[in-house]
Design an enzyme around this catalytic site. Structure first.
Site, short mmCIF file in Angstrom:
data_model
loop_
_atom_site.label_atom_id
_atom_site.label_comp_id
_atom_site.label_asym_id
_atom_site.label_seq_id
_atom_site.Cartn_x
_atom_site.Cartn_y
_atom_site.Cartn_z
N ASP A 64 -15.30 -11.18 -40.90
CA ASP A 64 -15.79 -11.24 -42.38
C ASP A 64 -14.20 -11.22 -43.04
O ASP A 64 -13.33 -11.51 -42.74
CB ASP A 64 -16.60 -10.11 -42.52
CG ASP A 64 -17.66 -10.03 -43.75
OD1 ASP A 64 -18.45 -10.89 -43.93
OD2 ASP A 64 -17.23 -9.45 -44.83
N LYS B 23 -23.56 -4.56 -39.54
CA LYS B 23 -22.08 -4.75 -40.21
C LYS B 23 -21.09 -3.87 -39.96
O LYS B 23 -21.65 -2.76 -39.52
CB LYS B 23 -22.48 -4.96 -41.75
CG LYS B 23 -21.32 -5.91 -42.36
CD LYS B 23 -21.72 -7.27 -42.18
CE LYS B 23 -20.61 -8.19 -42.61
NZ LYS B 23 -21.04 -9.81 -42.62
O1 2IT Z 1 -21.60 -12.72 -43.11
C1 2IT Z 1 -21.54 -13.23 -42.12
O2 2IT Z 1 -22.64 -13.90 -41.74
C2 2IT Z 1 -20.54 -13.23 -41.29
N1 2IT Z 1 -19.29 -12.72 -41.50
C3 2IT Z 1 -20.42 -13.67 -39.88
C4 2IT Z 1 -21.00 -13.01 -38.92
C5 2IT Z 1 -21.12 -12.95 -37.45
O3 2IT Z 1 -21.72 -12.31 -36.45
O4 2IT Z 1 -20.45 -14.32 -37.21
#
Ligand code: 2IT
Length: 445
Positions: free
Chosen positions: A164, A124
């Site tokens: 996100d 993240k």
């Molecule tokens: O919390 C999540 O799963 C997302 N924000 C999507 C992450 C992604 O790599 O598509």
């Protein structure tokens, strides 16, 4: 593993990182019994290894606003675990962003991604940059400045960021443009891309759609059906609109949405026109919902309140972490809620989850319910690697299949002796054991 000892050690090492410690505790408590039945996990110190990120990058993001003033934000990427595939997870741009929040999100992402059946590790990142109220050019300059640091750490086979909160198609476009210039390559280094440069159909609505497919299975497993059900949704961002659209299409009635200003109660339910209106409002860089009540008669705006006081069959938190607390859970339970499905990451406080489970209200955790977003990111990566583009039907069919497989894993590992399905336990054990086995097989690294 002894969860209390391990948590005491983590609290000592990372004091004050409350969201991160909360997410870790939930997973460890639910997997403890299974973990201790597999001595090879303890022998390989899997718990101690899995709770710490592989590495964290933090960097400064200076940029110039429209007035010519220099602004300084913080940027981060937490590469948590790549035992089953390249690091994968979104970028959050929001003033609340700090290391504790990104570590909780990265930790949850490991198990969510493992559940999708696709080879993706957990990560993240993001920034305390606030896109609200910024001009399009300011957002572009910020994204470019952010990528001039981030690009060294990521790559299509190394680490693949996405969106996100605060990062949607527009931001991904600006981020991708700068990556392409710096790296001198066109690859699937980000997901959630536009359709003109390698994006996947269905990705924008995938988190919400996948959540509704999952909820439908929760209901069917309980001998119930989605049609005619009344649903409370919070938020109205990247995730909520897809959930509202699909739930409405499948015959349910979504009666609430919310923003930082309060919530809207619309007893008639959302429809395509109302959803379009909200999307336009949001595109104007404004996350208030109050104007909805002026536009659509019969609906009411409740300033400063949360939608969990409305009598509904299903509650779907779609806004942010810890948005549904113990008091909200009591109110929902008193009003006869039957299902709670987290679409936001860690949307419910631990005391809310405890209450749902105690009262045998069916509760779906974010890692399972919202996994359709990252799963479709995984499908975007597959298409990019093969240099092809699947039809909407193809992507949607795969999304359906993945959500079914996650639901099946929850039943397998989460069914209690009295028949109640503890989806949290099921999702945590299924996701954890996959990653743990992969770590054991690959040795101490
Ligand atoms: O919390 C999540 O799963 C997302 N924000 C999507 C992450 C992604 O790599 O598509």
């Amino acid at each position: 593993m002894n969860v209390n000892n391990l948590m005491a050690e983590l609290e000592r090492k990372h004091p004050g990182e409350s969201e991160y410690l909360q997410a870790v505790r939930e997973v460890l408590v639910t997997v403890e019994k299974t973990y201790n039945e597999h001595p090879e996990l303890e022998a390989n110190k899997i718990a101690e290894r899995i709770v710490e990120p592989d590495r964290i990058f933090t960097f400064k993001v200076p940029w110039v606003d429209d007035k010519g003033q220099i602004q300084v934000n913080l940027g981060y990427r937490v590469q948590f675990n790549n035992a089953i595939g390249p690091y994968k997870g979104g970028l959050r741009f929001h003033p609340s962003v700090n290391l504790s929040i990104l570590k909780f999100l990265g930790f949850e992402q490991i198990f969510k991604n493992a559940l999708t059946t696709l080879p993706m590790g957990g990560a993240k990142g993001g920034s305390d940059f606030n896109p609200k109220g910024k001009s399009d050019r300011e957002v572009m300059r910020f994204c470019q400045a952010f990528m001039t640091e981030l690009w060294r750490y990521i790559g299509p086979e190394t680490d693949v960021p996405a969106g996100d909160i605060g990062v949607g198609g527009r931001e991904i476009g600006y981020l991708y443009g700068m990556y392409r210039k710096l790296a001198r390559e066109n690859t699937g280094v980000l997901t959630g891309k536009g359709m003109t440069y390698g994006g996947s159909l269905v990705r924008p609505e995938a988190t919400g759609f996948g959540a509704v497919y999952f909820v439908r299975q929760m209901l069917e497993t309980a001998g119930d059906k989605l049609e005619g059900k009344v649903i409370a949704i919070s938020g109205f961002g990247n995730v909520a609109w897809g959930a509202a659209l699909k739930a409405t299409e499948l015959g349910a009635r979504v009666v609430t949405i919310s923003g930082p200003d309060g919530y809207i109660h619309d007893p008639a339910g959302l429809d395509a026109e109302k959803i379009d209106y909200m999307l336009e409002l949001r595109a104007s860089n404004n996350d208030v919902v109050a104007p909805y009540a002026d536009k659509f008669p019969g609906s009411t705006f409740y300033p400063g309140r949360k939608p969990w006081e409305v009598k509904v069959d299903i509650a779907m938190p779609c806004a942010t972490q810890n948005e549904l607390d113990g008091e909200d859970a009591k109110r929902l339970a008193a009003n006869g809620v039957k299902y709670v499905a987290e679409v936001s990451n860690m949307g419910c406080r631990p005391e809310a989850i405890d209450l749902f489970i105690e009262k045998r209200i069916v509760y779906g955790p974010g890692k399972a319910v919202n996994a359709g977003g990252v799963a479709t990111s995984g499908l975007e990566m597959s298409q990019n690697s093969m240099k092809i583009s699947w039809s909407r039907e193809e992507v949607d069919a795969r999304l359906h299949q993945i959500m079914s497989s996650i639901h099946h894993a929850c039943l397998e590992f989460g069914t209690e002796p009295d028949g109640y399905i503890n989806y949290m336990k099921g999702a945590n054990i299924a996701g954890f054991m996959k990653v743990a086995r992969s770590m054991v097989e690959q040795g101490v690294i």
